[in-house]
Scaffold this active site. Structure first.
Site: not given
Ligand code: COA
Length: 156
Positions: A108, A120
């Site tokens: 979710e 996702y």
């Molecule tokens: C969501 C989260 C885990 C992504 O972590 P991250 O290490 O920065 O992600 P990555 O660098 O591995 O990116 C992987 C993919 O995620 C997506 N993504 C990550 N950050 C993004 C952003 N700011 N905007 C749009 N897409 C994003 C993209 O699809 C990306 O792939 P791409 O680089 O080929 O476009 C991070 O932003 C986070 O910790 N957010 C707060 C916690 C949270 O909301 N968790 C999810 C609910 S439990």
């Protein structure tokens, strides 16, 4: 970045790292007590990613029951975002599900969480449902995502 699985670390070490990440990443963070209890639950999956400086930068956690898995959390500390850490965590999480005979992964997510939804969808999840006003602090709908997993026949 280096990935570490649950069985390579003590429950205390995982708890401390996950609690620090939770406190920085979520408005309603999990307590150390609930993290530890989840670590000790059979079928729970925890993967940590460490940055090159050794700091625990992110984690993913889920719970497998029979052939289904629920992905509870994925989070990366703000200073380490957009470096592919979540991609690494998610790819390994899905690979472990494949090895363990899981057919479906559910999760979710807040409807307004664009980075997470993009992540996702990049990893093959599709939206299959909506829960109105599911989240609090602040109130927001939840989107339910599902990813089908092809079982890895080499594991049997
Ligand atoms: C969501 C989260 C885990 C992504 O972590 P991250 O290490 O920065 O992600 P990555 O660098 O591995 O990116 C992987 C993919 O995620 C997506 N993504 C990550 N950050 C993004 C952003 N700011 N905007 C749009 N897409 C994003 C993209 O699809 C990306 O792939 P791409 O680089 O080929 O476009 C991070 O932003 C986070 O910790 N957010 C707060 C916690 C949270 O909301 N968790 C999810 C609910 S439990």
């Amino acid at each position: 970045m280096i990935l570490t699985k649950k069985d390579k670390l003590s429950p205390e070490e995982i708890t401390e790292s996950v609690a620090a990440i939770e406190n920085e990443c979520f408005s309603v963070p999990w307590t150390k007590r609930s993290i530890k209890s989840q670590i000790l639950t059979e079928g729970s999956v925890f993967l940590l990613v460490r940055a090159d400086d050794g700091k625990a930068a992110g984690y993913i956690c889920g719970q497998c029951v029979a052939d289904e898995c629920e992905l509870y959390r994925i989070a990366v500390l703000p200073d380490y975002r957009r470096l592919g850490a979540a991609d690494m965590l998610m790819s390994e999480f899905i690979a472990q599900c494949e090895k363990n005979g899981i057919n479906s992964i559910f999760l979710e997510v807040r409807r307004d969480n664009e980075p997470a939804k993009r992540l996702y969808e990049k990893h093959g999840f599709t939206a299959v449902g909506l829960r109105k006003n599911y989240y609090t602090a602040p109130i927001c709908d939840a989107i339910i995502y599902l990813r089908r997993v092809a079982a890895d026949s080499s594991a049997f």
